[in-house]
Structure formats: structure tokens, C-alpha cells
Design a protein around this motif. Structure first.
Motif, PDB file in Angstrom:
ATOM      1  N   ILE A  23       0.861  -1.181   0.000  1.00 62.73           N
ATOM      2  CA  ILE A  23       0.000   0.000   0.000  1.00 62.73           C
ATOM      3  C   ILE A  23       0.897   1.230   0.000  1.00 62.73           C
ATOM      4  O   ILE A  23       1.726   1.421   0.887  1.00 62.73           O
ATOM      5  CB  ILE A  23      -0.962  -0.022   1.184  1.00 62.73           C
ATOM      6  N   SER A  54      -6.979   2.262   0.532  1.00 64.35           N
ATOM      7  CA  SER A  54      -6.226   1.218   1.232  1.00 64.35           C
ATOM      8  C   SER A  54      -7.138   0.182   1.890  1.00 64.35           C
ATOM      9  O   SER A  54      -6.800  -1.003   1.927  1.00 64.35           O
ATOM     10  CB  SER A  54      -5.283   1.830   2.265  1.00 64.35           C
ATOM     11  N   GLN A  58      -6.815  -3.815   1.292  1.00 61.79           N
ATOM     12  CA  GLN A  58      -6.662  -4.757   2.402  1.00 61.79           C
ATOM     13  C   GLN A  58      -7.788  -5.783   2.450  1.00 61.79           C
ATOM     14  O   GLN A  58      -7.569  -6.914   2.865  1.00 61.79           O
ATOM     15  CB  GLN A  58      -6.571  -4.000   3.723  1.00 61.79           C
ATOM     16  N   SER A  91      -2.166   3.646  -5.789  1.00 71.61           N
ATOM     17  CA  SER A  91      -2.366   3.429  -4.352  1.00 71.61           C
ATOM     18  C   SER A  91      -1.854   2.087  -3.855  1.00 71.61           C
ATOM     19  O   SER A  91      -1.707   1.889  -2.656  1.00 71.61           O
ATOM     20  CB  SER A  91      -3.843   3.575  -3.993  1.00 71.61           C
ATOM     21  N   GLY A  92      -1.591   1.152  -4.760  1.00 73.98           N
ATOM     22  CA  GLY A  92      -1.059  -0.151  -4.367  1.00 73.98           C
ATOM     23  C   GLY A  92      -0.393  -0.844  -5.535  1.00 73.98           C
ATOM     24  O   GLY A  92      -0.740  -0.594  -6.689  1.00 73.98           O
TER      25      GLY A  92
END
Length: 118
Positions: A23, A54, A58, A91-92
Motif C-alpha cells: 500500500i 487502502s 486490504q 495506491s497499491g
């Protein structure tokens, strides 16, 4: 401040396999993220990125896109995401291992620069 980490994905009986996502710290004014992938054995892999929050990453519900250059690679490769790239800020990121048997792997080493950090 720079953040560095690595993510590993290993081959096995069935594919694809995915590394745990990294992340990214999106709270920086000058976004720069570099990565290098080191392979062991005969593999085919792709670096992927997403733009989701995030919490979505996750929870395993992110929508992933293939990197424009580091896709369907069979050897060591590197790349980046930054304010000036067509894909980036993201973002990831993660590695998708499309083919690889037991004993094969891809290690993605990641460095993100910029102020802050989580």
C-alpha cells in the motif's frame, strides 16, 4: 524520507499467484516509486497496480491493472510510478506470477521517496 520494502511470490502447483500488496503512501506532493523484480527459476510475471482506497486493497477487493512495461516478463526487470508517468500515482502494487513451479519465485524490491511515510 524514503520507504523501502519487498514482496515475494512463489510458484507452486497451480497459478496464478499474487504477492501481498504494497500500500503506497499517497500523501506526498512529489510521488516517486521505483521497483526491481528479481526472478529465481523459469517464471512469467507481471507487476500490477491499483487506484483503490487502502481499505479496499486490504479487503482484497481492489481492481488491478498491468504495468505498461513490466508485464509478461521472464527475467529480472525494473520500473517506476511517478507524477510524470502515464500510470502514476497509484495506491497499491503487487506481483502476479502467471507461471512458475515449486522452487520458483519473484522478489519485488520497492522504494518510495517523498516526505512522510506510514
Amino acid at each position: 524520507m524514503a520507504r523501502s520494502t519487498s514482496r515475494t511470490v512463489s510458484g507452486g502447483a497451480s497459478t496464478p499467484y499474487y504477492s501481498p500488496p504494497f500500500i503506497v503512501d499517497t500523501n506526498v506532493s512529489d510521488f516517486n516509486l521505483g521497483f526491481g523484480c528479481v526472478v529465481t527459476g523459469t517464471v512469467n510475471y507481471t507487476v500490477q497496480h491499483c487506484y483503490d482506497d487502502s481499505a479496499v486493497i486490504q479487503a482484497g477487493n481492489a481492481t488491478w491493472f498491468d504495468h505498461a512495461v513490466v508485464a509478461s516478463k521472464t527475467a529480472n526487470a525494473d520500473g517506476n510510478y511517478n507524477n510524470n508517468s502515464t500510470q502514476g500515482p497509484v495506491s497499491g502494487i503487487r506481483v502476479k506470477l502467471s507461471t512458475g513451479i515449486a522452487g520458483t519465485s519473484v522478489v519485488m524490491n520497492i522504494i518510495q521517496t517523498g516526505p512522510g511515510g506510514r
